[in-house]
Design an enzyme around this catalytic site. Sequence first.
Site, mmCIF file in Angstrom:
data_model
loop_
_atom_site.group_PDB
_atom_site.id
_atom_site.type_symbol
_atom_site.label_atom_id
_atom_site.label_comp_id
_atom_site.label_asym_id
_atom_site.label_seq_id
_atom_site.Cartn_x
_atom_site.Cartn_y
_atom_site.Cartn_z
ATOM 1 N N LYS A 17 56.009 14.730 37.311
ATOM 2 C CA LYS A 17 57.743 14.832 36.566
ATOM 3 C C LYS A 17 57.054 14.010 35.350
ATOM 4 O O LYS A 17 56.811 14.431 33.957
ATOM 5 C CB LYS A 17 58.818 14.723 37.291
ATOM 6 C CG LYS A 17 58.730 16.213 38.470
ATOM 7 C CD LYS A 17 60.126 16.571 38.879
ATOM 8 C CE LYS A 17 60.909 15.464 38.401
ATOM 9 N NZ LYS A 17 62.317 16.151 39.237
ATOM 10 N N GLU A 43 71.813 11.614 44.430
ATOM 11 C CA GLU A 43 71.472 13.730 44.662
ATOM 12 C C GLU A 43 72.185 14.157 45.335
ATOM 13 O O GLU A 43 72.355 13.216 46.673
ATOM 14 C CB GLU A 43 70.172 13.038 44.875
ATOM 15 C CG GLU A 43 69.160 14.595 45.058
ATOM 16 C CD GLU A 43 67.791 14.807 44.300
ATOM 17 O OE1 GLU A 43 67.593 14.008 43.602
ATOM 18 O OE2 GLU A 43 67.304 15.356 44.129
ATOM 19 N N ASP A 72 66.219 18.294 36.766
ATOM 20 C CA ASP A 72 66.335 18.491 38.984
ATOM 21 C C ASP A 72 65.162 19.968 38.995
ATOM 22 O O ASP A 72 65.889 21.019 37.804
ATOM 23 C CB ASP A 72 67.169 18.164 39.202
ATOM 24 C CG ASP A 72 67.423 18.196 39.875
ATOM 25 O OD1 ASP A 72 67.223 18.083 41.488
ATOM 26 O OD2 ASP A 72 68.555 16.439 39.904
ATOM 27 N N LYS A 174 49.783 24.845 32.520
ATOM 28 C CA LYS A 174 50.824 24.406 33.095
ATOM 29 C C LYS A 174 51.955 24.654 32.816
ATOM 30 O O LYS A 174 53.364 25.321 32.416
ATOM 31 C CB LYS A 174 51.257 23.567 34.120
ATOM 32 C CG LYS A 174 52.398 23.514 35.492
ATOM 33 C CD LYS A 174 52.511 22.332 36.611
ATOM 34 C CE LYS A 174 53.388 22.175 37.363
ATOM 35 N NZ LYS A 174 54.180 21.669 38.454
ATOM 36 N N HIS A 179 58.453 26.423 34.254
ATOM 37 C CA HIS A 179 60.030 25.945 33.850
ATOM 38 C C HIS A 179 60.533 24.431 33.277
ATOM 39 O O HIS A 179 61.633 24.438 32.375
ATOM 40 C CB HIS A 179 60.247 26.121 35.853
ATOM 41 C CG HIS A 179 59.573 24.778 36.428
ATOM 42 N ND1 HIS A 179 58.267 24.967 36.706
ATOM 43 C CD2 HIS A 179 59.674 23.553 37.329
ATOM 44 C CE1 HIS A 179 57.608 23.768 37.404
ATOM 45 N NE2 HIS A 179 59.153 23.224 37.969
#
Length: 196
Positions: A17, A43, A72, A174, A179
């Site tokens: 990430k 979390e 997230d 990507k 998203h």
Amino acid sequence: MEKEETIIYFVTENIHKFNEISDLFSKTKTNYNLKRKEVETVEIQATNLKEVASFKLNSVKGQISGSYFIEDAGFFVDTPLNGFPGVYSSYVMKTIGNKGILKLIDNFDETQAHFTSVIALYFKPLDVSLFFEGKIYGKVSKTLRGSGGFGFDPIFLPDIIPNKTFAELTTEEKNKISHRGKAWSNFIKFIKENKY
Ligand code: ITT
């Protein structure tokens, strides 16, 4: 030494990430530098990603003195799994993984799936918490394909490039459609509109 006001921290344990966000960041002109920070976060198990993100953001409070964000993400198999694993994505990835997901949907020809990303930012200059969201829709591949990306990437076929899984795209490809890339665009819009 770098001034704290010019640094924005991305709090994550997930290096993939961080690498994706770094690539997006490198293509963005701002007055900030991006740094990764690994600090204790909490979390919670909640019914939506924004709630998880909000709680996680608050759990960082007091551990970083400047601006910081967390992100997230979740993978939702809308057909035929009614959105599972969604907020349970981490746990499902660690337990049954992509092969387990494919087994669950083995008898179904029609699939619909999406990823959602929520970036939660604590923005020091305004002392506010802000949320930016991005989604991408697609289908679930019959088999695992590709060696790029991470997590559920080998089984996700984005509608916009239906013959390739996310794991068959480069990070740059990507990021253009993902998203996370979309949540990032919204984040940058805010930074630019406010001239930061
Ligand atoms: P943090 O430290 O940032 O929380 P994490 O790996 O726990 O890292 P998430 O909660 O956002 O990150 O991700 C939940 C799960 O979804 C996890 O198993 C990831 O591997 C997977 N995932 C997240 N983003 C993904 C993406 O872009 N492509 C494929 N899988 C992804």
